[in-house]
Design an enzyme around this catalytic site. Structure first.
Site, short mmCIF file in Angstrom:
data_model
loop_
_atom_site.label_atom_id
_atom_site.label_comp_id
_atom_site.label_asym_id
_atom_site.label_seq_id
_atom_site.Cartn_x
_atom_site.Cartn_y
_atom_site.Cartn_z
N CYS A 1 5.92 -0.33 7.23
CA CYS A 1 5.50 0.92 6.46
C CYS A 1 6.78 1.42 5.83
O CYS A 1 8.01 1.43 6.09
CB CYS A 1 5.20 2.16 7.55
SG CYS A 1 4.77 3.42 6.56
N GLY B 1 0.79 -1.05 -0.01
CA GLY B 1 0.00 0.01 0.01
C GLY B 1 0.89 1.01 -0.14
O GLY B 1 1.74 1.14 0.54
#
Length: 173
Positions: free
Chosen positions: A94, A49
């Site tokens: 992340c 993502g």
């Protein structure tokens, strides 16, 4: 297509709250090229993502592909989570906090409304890793990072570890 630079924690630009995308802009060649660049950047990182805020574009859109073969690209423009249900703990990482992973509690199921790549509205009910990814990327659009779910002590440890990684990388260069 081009790889875009990804902002890294603690860059203050990651705290910028994204603004809505003008729906008339969605189908323009420039916006479509930006989506392509974001997918290329996400896949190369590699990640599942990427929110526009992470590439210093502070508008409300994100790209996601949680498939194992990178063959299910999803675009969410002006997304809104309209329902949450259940709870799960997932070890998150992340692209803006490279090499760091931590357990984060999120809703197990979410319903999200957004515009798709074609500019058409849609609603999606997601669970599992897709639900986690949607919530994680939505946080970016709100100026929030997964490290914000950690204790202040752990967050400071992450900041120091990333600073050390950057120092070592620049010394090696």
């Amino acid at each position: 297509m081009a790889l875009l630079p990804i902002l890294e924690f603690p860059d203050p630009r990651l705290r910028t709250v994204a603004v809505a995308v003008d729906p008339a802009r969605v189908t323009t060649p420039q916006f479509q090229a930006l989506l392509d660049d974001m997918f290329e950047t996400m896949y190369a990182a590699p990640g599942i993502g990427l929110a526009a805020s992470q590439v210093d574009v502070h508008q409300r859109f994100m790209v996601i592909d949680v498939s194992e073969n990178n063959d299910t690209p999803r675009v969410f423009i002006n997304p809104e989570i309209t329902a949450r249900d259940g709870e799960q703990v997932y070890q998150e990482g992340c692209l803006s906090v490279p090499g760091i992973f931590a357990d984060v509690t999120r809703a197990n199921q979410v319903t999200v409304t957004a515009l798709g790549r074609d500019g058409q509205p849609f609603e999606l009910q997601a669970d599992g890793v897709l639900a986690v990814c949607i919530q994680h990327e939505m946080d970016h659009l709100l100026g929030k990072l997964f490290v914000d779910y950690l204790s202040p002590l752990k967050r400071e440890m992450v900041r120091k570890k990333l600073a050390k990684q950057r120092r070592l990388a620049s010394d090696a260069a």
